[in-house]
Design a protein around this motif. Sequence first.
Motif, PDB file in Angstrom:
ATOM      1  N   ALA A 150       0.791  -1.227   0.000  1.00 54.36           N
ATOM      2  CA  ALA A 150       0.000   0.000   0.000  1.00 54.36           C
ATOM      3  C   ALA A 150       0.822   1.275   0.000  1.00 54.36           C
ATOM      4  N   GLY A 151       2.096   1.226   0.282  1.00 53.68           N
ATOM      5  CA  GLY A 151       2.877   2.450   0.355  1.00 53.68           C
ATOM      6  C   GLY A 151       3.609   2.544   1.672  1.00 53.68           C
ATOM      7  N   ASP A 152       4.077   3.772   2.005  1.00 51.27           N
ATOM      8  CA  ASP A 152       4.956   3.904   3.170  1.00 51.27           C
ATOM      9  C   ASP A 152       4.222   4.248   4.464  1.00 51.27           C
ATOM     10  N   GLU A 153       3.003   4.750   4.334  1.00 54.15           N
ATOM     11  CA  GLU A 153       2.262   5.195   5.524  1.00 54.15           C
ATOM     12  C   GLU A 153       1.406   4.070   6.098  1.00 54.15           C
ATOM     13  N   PRO A 154       1.230   4.005   7.422  1.00 57.29           N
ATOM     14  CA  PRO A 154       0.271   3.034   7.969  1.00 57.29           C
ATOM     15  C   PRO A 154      -1.112   3.285   7.365  1.00 57.29           C
ATOM     16  N   PHE A 155      -1.888   2.237   7.157  1.00 56.25           N
ATOM     17  CA  PHE A 155      -3.152   2.386   6.430  1.00 56.25           C
ATOM     18  C   PHE A 155      -4.232   1.467   6.984  1.00 56.25           C
ATOM     19  N   ILE A 156      -5.476   1.796   6.566  1.00 54.21           N
ATOM     20  CA  ILE A 156      -6.614   0.916   6.873  1.00 54.21           C
ATOM     21  C   ILE A 156      -6.819   0.087   5.615  1.00 54.21           C
ATOM     22  N   ILE A 157      -6.948  -1.217   5.761  1.00 53.19           N
ATOM     23  CA  ILE A 157      -7.149  -1.998   4.543  1.00 53.19           C
ATOM     24  C   ILE A 157      -8.648  -2.221   4.294  1.00 53.19           C
ATOM     25  N   GLY A 158      -9.060  -1.932   3.064  1.00 51.47           N
ATOM     26  CA  GLY A 158     -10.422  -2.220   2.641  1.00 51.47           C
ATOM     27  C   GLY A 158     -10.354  -3.382   1.659  1.00 51.47           C
ATOM     28  N   ALA A 159     -11.361  -4.239   1.633  1.00 49.69           N
ATOM     29  CA  ALA A 159     -11.328  -5.386   0.703  1.00 49.69           C
ATOM     30  C   ALA A 159     -12.717  -5.980   0.599  1.00 49.69           C
ATOM     31  N   ASP A 160     -12.947  -6.794  -0.437  1.00 50.18           N
ATOM     32  CA  ASP A 160     -14.236  -7.478  -0.471  1.00 50.18           C
ATOM     33  C   ASP A 160     -14.271  -8.463   0.697  1.00 50.18           C
ATOM     34  N   ASP A 161     -13.199  -9.252   0.803  1.00 48.93           N
ATOM     35  CA  ASP A 161     -13.022 -10.125   1.961  1.00 48.93           C
ATOM     36  C   ASP A 161     -11.535 -10.444   1.989  1.00 48.93           C
ATOM     37  N   LEU A 162     -11.045 -10.946   3.092  1.00 42.82           N
ATOM     38  CA  LEU A 162      -9.627 -11.306   3.131  1.00 42.82           C
ATOM     39  C   LEU A 162      -9.508 -12.734   3.588  1.00 42.82           C
ATOM     40  N   MET A 163      -8.688 -13.498   2.868  1.00 41.66           N
ATOM     41  CA  MET A 163      -8.482 -14.883   3.300  1.00 41.66           C
ATOM     42  C   MET A 163      -7.401 -14.871   4.380  1.00 41.66           C
TER      43      MET A 163
END
Length: 554
Positions: A150-163
């Motif tokens: 995602a890049g260098d900054e901490p982030f919130i992950i969005g997704a349809d679903d995550l395995m």
Amino acid sequence: MIILKGKGVSDGIAIGKMFFYERQTGDVEKYEIEDTAAEYERFEKARLKAIDELDVLYNKAVEEIGEDEAMIFDMHKMMLDDEDYCDSVKNIISEEKVNAEYALEQTKNTFYELFASMDDEYMRGRAADIKDVSTRVMKILTNSGSGLEAGDEPFIIGADDLMPSETVQLDKAMLLGFATMHGSSNSHTAILARMMGIPAVISLKEQLKPEYSGKDMIIDGFTGEIYIEPDERTSKLYEQKRKEYELQKEMLKQLAGMDNVTLDGRRIDVFANIGHISDAESAIVNDAGGVGLFRSEFIYLENTDYPTENQQFEVYKSIAEKMNGKKVVIRTLDIGADKQADYFSIPKEENPAMGYRAIRICLDRQLVFKTQLRALFRASVYGHLAIMFPMITSVAEVRKIKQIVDEVKRELASEGCAFDENVELGIMIETPAAAMISDLLAQEVDFFSIGTNDLTQYTLAIDRQNQMLESFYDPHHPALLRMIKMVVDNAHNHGIWVGICGELGADLELTETFLAMGVDELSVRPSAIFALRKKVRETDVSKSLKAGVLNDYI
Ligand code: PEP
Ligand code: MG
């Protein structure tokens, strides 16, 4: 500001930018090519670049984990140098006049099927390597990554679903929160989020859109609310809410060093559930009395091939050492169902939750099982390890396991390898069958740990992964609680200890009931330890019993 409403499955407030993860679909375009020589050249360049990448990985692995473990990258290089493999790509490009990506995809499929259909187990395992190296070349050809960077900054992950296998690949230090369109509260991804102490909201459905990627977001893991591009008032309110939550956690830390003892003097062990070596730190910070469940399958999910004995030994040794003499219960491989690793080449199943998983795979593929057991016993001299087996349904399985354990011990002894002779062996009680014969099973093992996540799913016939059944999945169902009581009684009648390591162990509404039943240990996510300790210290078991807390379960 846009407000979304989903289901909060891991407490906490996350504030940051969202990155929406779009899984590579694997669909490969096919188009016509005129200059086939130039097209092959494009493949050739990508192939050579992949070999360079593998060289770097090989050297890094030699330095960090040793030459044996690094061999996998050498083998991948050999595959990319294989004449038949390269010729296949070349011929498809020149004969069919098609693009390199399509030729590579076809070649991968042919070779994959060839290996997957071989009789020899080792060669069958190479099918996953073919997929892996081909994907590496494909990514270079199409200029794409795994999609999880995602890049260098901490982030919130969005997704349809995550395995689970995707979740374990995420860099935890960079992860602020989870927001997914689908998923269920009892899936391993939700459990992982709770175990890591990362706020998570699931079941947002179509409200969560990929175009929100890069936008500011607030996740409220308590209420399931999400704010996209929050206004100033909401941002301030949530900054305040986050600080209050942090403060509350700090206050609970005042319980550090105190006993888990009730008002009337009953003690209980409060241990931690962990899934990764890095979680041991949070078990220590949260003053866990030990580790009651280390889900060892996450080592397998993080890898692209079977983790070797040495690789596993280093992980188990390091956890044993980190916990400094406190008990660490390591559960053997519980792969299958939602936890899949390509290299196991598990055939597609109609009903995976009731399928080829956990101990069934280990008893069937004994080389995999023995490799793990050898690593565990070798690590046992570095701390206080106990071993636990998942998904047990019969006495015969347990006897077979003990026979294999004895073989492993004999082998190690004959090689002069040191190990602890007295490692406790326990089983998970997570199938109704195991609960119903717990009187017999208790005569075979040193302890029980009740896996309420699966015990709920199998008792109520409710797939824990199925989002539509969330409202029916009721771990407070009297059928479950009666079974737990029965298992505790059977354990004690045969002089062994019994704990609970499913999510229910952290449910404060049931702490009083579990204490009254006489449960010896509760193993919970690290962040739940202090709240549980507080609850234990406020409970008076004799009063609860007099008030009839167990009346419904006798
Ligand atoms: C359980 O089933 O309760 C358990 C602890 O194991 P898992 O959630 O990993 O299946
Ligand atoms: Mg389970």
